[in-house]
Design a protein around this motif. Sequence first.
Motif: not given
Length: 297
Positions: A20-40
């Motif tokens: 749902k967060a990926a849809d809100m940001c108009n990106v794929s779920q792997p992209t959003l998950s990957g960027q969050i991990r990168k931020l961590e």
Amino acid sequence: MNIRDLEYLIALSEVKHFRKAADMCNVSQPTLSGQIRKLEDELGTILLERTSRKVLFTQAGLILVEQAKSILREVKILREMASNQRREMSGPIHIGMIPTLGPYLSPLILPALKQRFPELDLYIYELHTAQLVEQLESGQIDCAILSFGNESSPFIELPIFHEKILLAVSHQHFWANERSMNLQHLRDQEMLMLDDAHCLKTKTMDFCLSVGAKENKHFKANSLETLRNMVAANAGIAFIPELASRLPCCNENIKYLPFCDPTPYREIGLIYRPGSPLRFRYEQLAKEIKVLMDRKI
């Protein structure tokens, strides 16, 4: 770390769901998950507890979300300042509207606004009041048009018009032949109501409490159209805002009665963040909508 990463984090904090967060940001779920991990990895701390069912934020994650919201607000101000240095009534503007207003107000004002301000790029979002306030605070939207209340008081309020509240009854109802209605006549009557997510529910409950009317506990609607359909089926009576009563395609078997002495209403206006550099833009927008609505109501 970049601004987009912070937007991903805030979206995830709002919906607690990666897809749902990926849809809100108009990106794929792997992209959003990957960027969050990168931020961590970049921060050297765990922001989320990931389970198969839900997303939980750690204390560090919750603190970062609040800081991210503050940063995005400052970025929004910088963008507004840059926009303000060009032309006052040009560029994108993101406007939120409540669901009991948006479907009926938007068709009345958007064509005229686009003609009056052709260089404004209007984006409209239909959200409940609590969501509007949250997104306005975080800078996700620029301003909001809603019914004034406690939630709008921290912002700059620009009144636009008063919208009367009418009583909707079916043509089979024993009040159908009345021309108007005294609010006091609703004493002991059961009213069909919207659910608690709508600010109109709070307003109409105040009317009920003032005269001794009651909420029908067996039914809660999530839209005015559901209320309208129940009234048309002679399943009850309901408060309907004046603009919503003007859709001829939806008014079969419904009679709208204006109230007299007193006439209940809600105050509709535009709100924006205090200190915004685009104050002139919002004031011009509210002024133009007020002129349009003075002609129509």
